[in-house]
Design an enzyme around this catalytic site. Structure first.
Site, PDB file in Angstrom:
ATOM      1  CD  GLU A   1      20.367 -24.285 -40.886  1.00 62.39           C
ATOM      2  OE1 GLU A   1      19.561 -23.573 -41.497  1.00 62.39           O
ATOM      3  OE2 GLU A   1      21.251 -24.972 -41.443  1.00 62.39           O
TER       4      GLU A   1
ATOM      5  CG  ASP B   1      19.056 -20.189 -49.693  1.00 61.65           C
ATOM      6  OD1 ASP B   1      18.967 -21.116 -48.863  1.00 61.65           O
ATOM      7  OD2 ASP B   1      19.536 -19.074 -49.405  1.00 61.65           O
TER       8      ASP B   1
HETATM    9  O1  KIV Z   1      17.356 -23.355 -47.710  1.00 64.37           O
HETATM   10  C1  KIV Z   1      16.941 -24.239 -46.945  1.00 64.37           C
HETATM   11  O2  KIV Z   1      16.615 -25.349 -47.352  1.00 64.37           O
HETATM   12  C2  KIV Z   1      16.836 -23.919 -45.528  1.00 64.37           C
HETATM   13  C3  KIV Z   1      16.511 -25.036 -44.597  1.00 64.37           C
HETATM   14  C4  KIV Z   1      17.668 -25.912 -44.429  1.00 64.37           C
HETATM   15  C5  KIV Z   1      15.967 -24.555 -43.306  1.00 64.37           C
HETATM   16  O3  KIV Z   1      17.029 -22.807 -45.148  1.00 64.37           O
END
Ligand code: KIV
Length: 265
Positions: free
Chosen positions: A182, A45
């Site tokens: 993260e 997202d």
């Molecule tokens: O939405 C995304 O791209 C993510 C990554 C940054 C892990 O959650």
């Protein structure tokens, strides 16, 4: 079925082979990442920021995620494709989470479903995984909660570290196949990684994770706004986008990325 599966990734963890992951949002980049040896592609997202120009992923809808997952899936034969449940599409009830996971799988072509959250997602995870859905968890800095955090801030420092470790263990017990960590301190990420039998995928979580992921636009240096400290521009010194992605895969597999400057203590 794509050749990389959750079983492949677990085998890679056992063999000590690092897992190289990137995000993608369309057919052409899906195919480009796939032909350059990426193991896992997340249709995240983060598309709300890099594709749509929002400040956060909060405005992204389920229809947006299904659309982009569908586009990527058409270009990918080898890598495992993760579909992402956006804000508000899984928090109401476990039935809502199942219904929308099924849509991402059936309409989007995702093999595995990601959503954010720790302890409060354990019951939902158990519900989904006992009904045939492969799940990727995401803890630490969970961008959908940016308004609660008051910004994109490092998580899990001090006493919060033990809580995060407990959440990781509970999610594994509930059946997650993969766990994204993260923006957490690297020694905490190492402890989590050693405590789990499923692979951990780090983004701003240091070198000891079983794999690494970056947002594609950050690693190509094309996102017009500020990129996070944990990112690296792989276009620098590369002759093409294919070469930049191939260099990223090699850097992750050989343990050259991330370096200390991309990590938090
Ligand atoms: O939405 C995304 O791209 C993510 C990554 C940054 C892990 O959650």
């Amino acid at each position: 079925m794509n050749s990389v599966t959750v079983a492949t990734l677990k085998q890679q963890k056992l063999a000590g082979e690092k897992i190289a992951c990137l995000t993608a949002y369309d057919y052409s980049f899906g195919a480009l990442l796939d032909r350059n040896g990426i193991d896992v592609i997340l249709v995240g997202d983060s598309l709300g920021m890099v594709m749509q120009g929002h400040d956060t992923p909060v405005p992204v809808t389920l229809e947006d995620c299904i659309y982009h997952t569908k586009c990527v899936s058409r270009g990918v034969q080898n890598a495992m494709v993760i579909g992402d449940l956006p804000f508000g599409s899984y928090q109401v009830s476990k039935e809502q989470a199942l219904r929308n996971s099924v849509r991402l799988m059936q309409e989007g072509g995702a093999q595995i479903i990601k959503y954010e959250g720790g302890q409060h997602m354990v019951e939902v995870t158990d519900f989904l995984t006992t009904r045939g859905v492969a799940v990727c968890g995401h803890i630490g800095l969970t961008p959908q909660s940016v308004n609660q955090f008051g910004g994109f801030k490092v998580q899990g420092r001090g006493d919060a570290g033990q809580c995060l470790l407990d959440e990781a263990i509970s999610l594994e017990q509930a059946g997650v196949s993969l766990l994204i960590l993260e923006a957490i301190p690297l020694d905490l990420a190492e402890k989590v990684t050693q405590s789990l039998s499923i692979p951990t995928i780090g983004i701003g979580a240091g070198i000891e994770c079983d794999g690494q992921i970056l947002v594609l636009q950050d690693m190509l240096g094309i996102y017009p706004d500020a990129s996070p400290k944990f990112s690296k521009n792989f276009m620098e010194g590369a002759s093409s986008i294919d070469a930049a992605v191939a260099n990223y895969v090699q850097a992750v597999k050989k343990g050259y990325f991330p370096e200390k400057q991309h990590s938090f203590s």
